[in-house]
Design a protein around this motif. Structure first.
Motif, PDB file in Angstrom:
ATOM      1  N   GLU A   1      18.435  50.935  47.869  1.00 14.61           N
ATOM      2  CA  GLU A   1      19.643  50.326  47.287  1.00 14.61           C
ATOM      3  C   GLU A   1      20.909  50.643  48.078  1.00 14.61           C
ATOM      4  N   SER A   2      20.966  51.861  48.650  1.00 14.24           N
ATOM      5  CA  SER A   2      22.210  52.179  49.367  1.00 14.24           C
ATOM      6  C   SER A   2      22.287  51.396  50.680  1.00 14.24           C
ATOM      7  N   LEU A   3      21.138  51.082  51.277  1.00 19.49           N
ATOM      8  CA  LEU A   3      21.139  50.214  52.468  1.00 19.49           C
ATOM      9  C   LEU A   3      21.689  48.834  52.090  1.00 19.49           C
ATOM     10  N   ILE A   4      21.246  48.314  50.958  1.00 14.67           N
ATOM     11  CA  ILE A   4      21.723  46.997  50.521  1.00 14.67           C
ATOM     12  C   ILE A   4      23.229  47.050  50.245  1.00 14.67           C
ATOM     13  N   GLN A   5      23.675  48.116  49.614  1.00 10.90           N
ATOM     14  CA  GLN A   5      25.118  48.242  49.330  1.00 10.90           C
ATOM     15  C   GLN A   5      25.949  48.298  50.609  1.00 10.90           C
ATOM     16  N   ARG A   6      25.470  49.066  51.578  1.00 18.94           N
ATOM     17  CA  ARG A   6      26.219  49.139  52.850  1.00 18.94           C
ATOM     18  C   ARG A   6      26.224  47.778  53.543  1.00 18.94           C
ATOM     19  N   THR A   7      25.111  47.063  53.425  1.00 22.04           N
ATOM     20  CA  THR A   7      25.043  45.729  54.041  1.00 22.04           C
ATOM     21  C   THR A   7      26.050  44.798  53.358  1.00 22.04           C
ATOM     22  N   GLU A   8      26.102  44.869  52.038  1.00 19.69           N
ATOM     23  CA  GLU A   8      27.050  44.016  51.298  1.00 19.69           C
ATOM     24  C   GLU A   8      28.491  44.306  51.713  1.00 19.69           C
ATOM     25  N   ILE A   9      28.823  45.574  51.845  1.00 19.99           N
ATOM     26  CA  ILE A   9      30.194  45.946  52.224  1.00 19.99           C
ATOM     27  C   ILE A   9      30.516  45.453  53.641  1.00 19.99           C
ATOM     28  N   PHE A  10      29.564  45.608  54.545  1.00 15.67           N
ATOM     29  CA  PHE A  10      29.727  45.133  55.933  1.00 15.67           C
ATOM     30  C   PHE A  10      29.996  43.620  55.940  1.00 15.67           C
ATOM     31  N   VAL A  11      29.223  42.878  55.149  1.00 14.86           N
ATOM     32  CA  VAL A  11      29.361  41.414  55.125  1.00 14.86           C
ATOM     33  C   VAL A  11      30.686  41.009  54.463  1.00 14.86           C
ATOM     34  N   GLN A  12      31.034  41.671  53.372  1.00 16.78           N
ATOM     35  CA  GLN A  12      32.298  41.355  52.677  1.00 16.78           C
ATOM     36  C   GLN A  12      33.475  41.543  53.620  1.00 16.78           C
ATOM     37  N   GLU A  13      33.448  42.639  54.352  1.00 12.91           N
ATOM     38  CA  GLU A  13      34.531  42.937  55.293  1.00 12.91           C
ATOM     39  C   GLU A  13      34.613  41.850  56.367  1.00 12.91           C
ATOM     40  N   PHE A  14      33.449  41.431  56.879  1.00 14.90           N
ATOM     41  CA  PHE A  14      33.417  40.443  57.960  1.00 14.90           C
ATOM     42  C   PHE A  14      33.879  39.059  57.507  1.00 14.90           C
ATOM     43  N   LEU A  15      33.524  38.678  56.268  1.00  9.28           N
ATOM     44  CA  LEU A  15      33.806  37.304  55.821  1.00  9.28           C
ATOM     45  C   LEU A  15      35.108  37.158  55.041  1.00  9.28           C
ATOM     46  N   LYS A  16      35.872  38.251  54.934  1.00 10.09           N
ATOM     47  CA  LYS A  16      36.964  38.186  53.952  1.00 10.09           C
ATOM     48  C   LYS A  16      38.059  37.167  54.272  1.00 10.09           C
ATOM     49  N   HIS A  17      38.183  36.738  55.513  1.00 10.14           N
ATOM     50  CA  HIS A  17      39.248  35.772  55.816  1.00 10.14           C
ATOM     51  C   HIS A  17      38.758  34.330  55.908  1.00 10.14           C
ATOM     52  N   ASP A  18      37.502  34.087  55.563  1.00 11.49           N
ATOM     53  CA  ASP A  18      36.960  32.739  55.753  1.00 11.49           C
ATOM     54  C   ASP A  18      37.410  31.767  54.673  1.00 11.49           C
ATOM     55  N   ALA A  19      37.776  30.535  55.108  1.00 10.78           N
ATOM     56  CA  ALA A  19      38.205  29.517  54.141  1.00 10.78           C
ATOM     57  C   ALA A  19      37.400  28.240  54.337  1.00 10.78           C
ATOM     58  N   THR A  20      36.198  28.345  54.894  1.00 11.00           N
ATOM     59  CA  THR A  20      35.422  27.137  55.178  1.00 11.00           C
ATOM     60  C   THR A  20      34.122  27.095  54.384  1.00 11.00           C
ATOM     61  N   GLY A  21      34.059  27.839  53.278  1.00  8.51           N
ATOM     62  CA  GLY A  21      32.851  27.796  52.459  1.00  8.51           C
ATOM     63  C   GLY A  21      31.823  28.848  52.861  1.00  8.51           C
ATOM     64  N   HIS A  22      32.177  29.710  53.806  1.00 10.34           N
ATOM     65  CA  HIS A  22      31.271  30.801  54.186  1.00 10.34           C
ATOM     66  C   HIS A  22      31.779  32.122  53.611  1.00 10.34           C
ATOM     67  N   ASP A  23      32.363  32.041  52.439  1.00 10.21           N
ATOM     68  CA  ASP A  23      32.930  33.259  51.856  1.00 10.21           C
ATOM     69  C   ASP A  23      31.832  34.129  51.237  1.00 10.21           C
ATOM     70  N   TRP A  24      32.222  35.311  50.772  1.00  7.87           N
ATOM     71  CA  TRP A  24      31.269  36.255  50.194  1.00  7.87           C
ATOM     72  C   TRP A  24      30.466  35.648  49.052  1.00  7.87           C
ATOM     73  N   TRP A  25      31.078  34.817  48.232  1.00  5.86           N
ATOM     74  CA  TRP A  25      30.349  34.295  47.068  1.00  5.86           C
ATOM     75  C   TRP A  25      29.246  33.330  47.487  1.00  5.86           C
ATOM     76  N   HIS A  26      29.410  32.673  48.620  1.00  4.55           N
ATOM     77  CA  HIS A  26      28.300  31.868  49.167  1.00  4.55           C
ATOM     78  C   HIS A  26      27.120  32.804  49.461  1.00  4.55           C
ATOM     79  N   ILE A  27      27.405  33.914  50.109  1.00  3.33           N
ATOM     80  CA  ILE A  27      26.352  34.881  50.459  1.00  3.33           C
ATOM     81  C   ILE A  27      25.688  35.413  49.191  1.00  3.33           C
TER      82      ILE A  27
END
Ligand code: ADP
Ligand code: NI
Length: 217
Positions: A4-30
């Motif tokens: 579970e902690s691997l999944i949590q770290r992955t989620e945080i990494f992805v959230q950080e990377f996608l936080k400025h996206d405005a083309t439908g590739h935002d965190w909620w898509h993931i």
């Protein structure tokens, strides 16, 4: 058991990377893709760790988010997985799924070579369909400054990925260029079932849109 902690770290990494996206590739898509991928994985007996890591990381490699350079995106994902000290087999399996997931145009085949790829590709495509798919489509079109609809501009039949990414078209045409084609491109039975309802809803939306356009309803 998935770590579970691997999944949590992955989620945080992805959230950080996608936080400025405005083309439908935002965190909620993931998030939506991951939820549906996990369900399909259980139904299909796919490896849950490979599916979840690939679902969470699939858009980190998207060329739109890496200055048009897909290789740069793949390296970004690979570096993350290596820093997590995952085994070579897991790393290669996740990268393979991510390489196979993306839609490349109306006339461009996108075959999958593992059940994990099949599941993640289906989940990603289901999120481009139905009410959410329509919303993402208009968000994307708006972000690109495209016309919503123009009855004089016909849809494009893409023969390669470059055409898919760069051909001039309208946002509404994207229904014909991608969204309506997805139902028949699903890999798994579970996704085909869900796609059926989403397809029906999009067809109704289009009919209504056309009627309103003509002032008929
Ligand atoms: P992927 O296969 O990784 O999902 P896409 O770029 O095809 O990549 O799609 C990402 C999202 O943006 C989807 O919801 C898709 O329908 C939407 N989209 C992509 N291209 C267009 C376009 N030309 N017009 C409107 N929406 C688009
Ligand atoms: Ni995606």
């Amino acid at each position: 058991m998935i770590n579970e902690s691997l999944i949590q770290r992955t989620e945080i990494f992805v959230q950080e990377f996608l936080k400025h996206d405005a083309t439908g590739h935002d965190w909620w898509h993931i998030h939506r893709v991951n939820e549906i991928a996990k369900r399909l994985a259980t139904e299909e007996g796919a490896d849950p760790l490979i599916v979840e890591l690939a679902a969470l990381l699939h858009d980190v490699a998207d060329h739109k988010l890496n200055d048009g350079d897909e290789q740069k995106g793949m390296s970004r994902v690979e570096d993350f997985l290596r820093a997590e000290r995952l085994g070579e087999e897991v790393i290669q399996a996740v990268l393979k799924v991510i390489r196979e997931v993306s839609y490349k145009g109306a006339g461009v085949p996108t075959p999958v070579t593992s059940i994990e790829s099949a599941v993640v590709q289906d989940a990603d495509r289901l999120d481009a369909m139905g009410a959410v798919g329509i919303a993402r489509m208009f968000t994307f079109g708006g972000a690109k400054g495209r016309a919503m609809f123009d009855p004089n501009i016909p849809p494009v039949d893409h023969h390669n990925e470059d055409m898919y990414r760069n051909a001039k078209s309208t946002t509404f045409n994207h229904f014909h260029e991608k969204l309506l084609l997805l139902k028949d491109r699903m890999n798994t039975a579970g996704a085909r079932r869900i796609a059926e309802g989403r397809h029906q809803y999009m067809a109704e939306f289009m009919q209504r849109f056309k009627k309103e356009w003509e002032g008929l309803s």
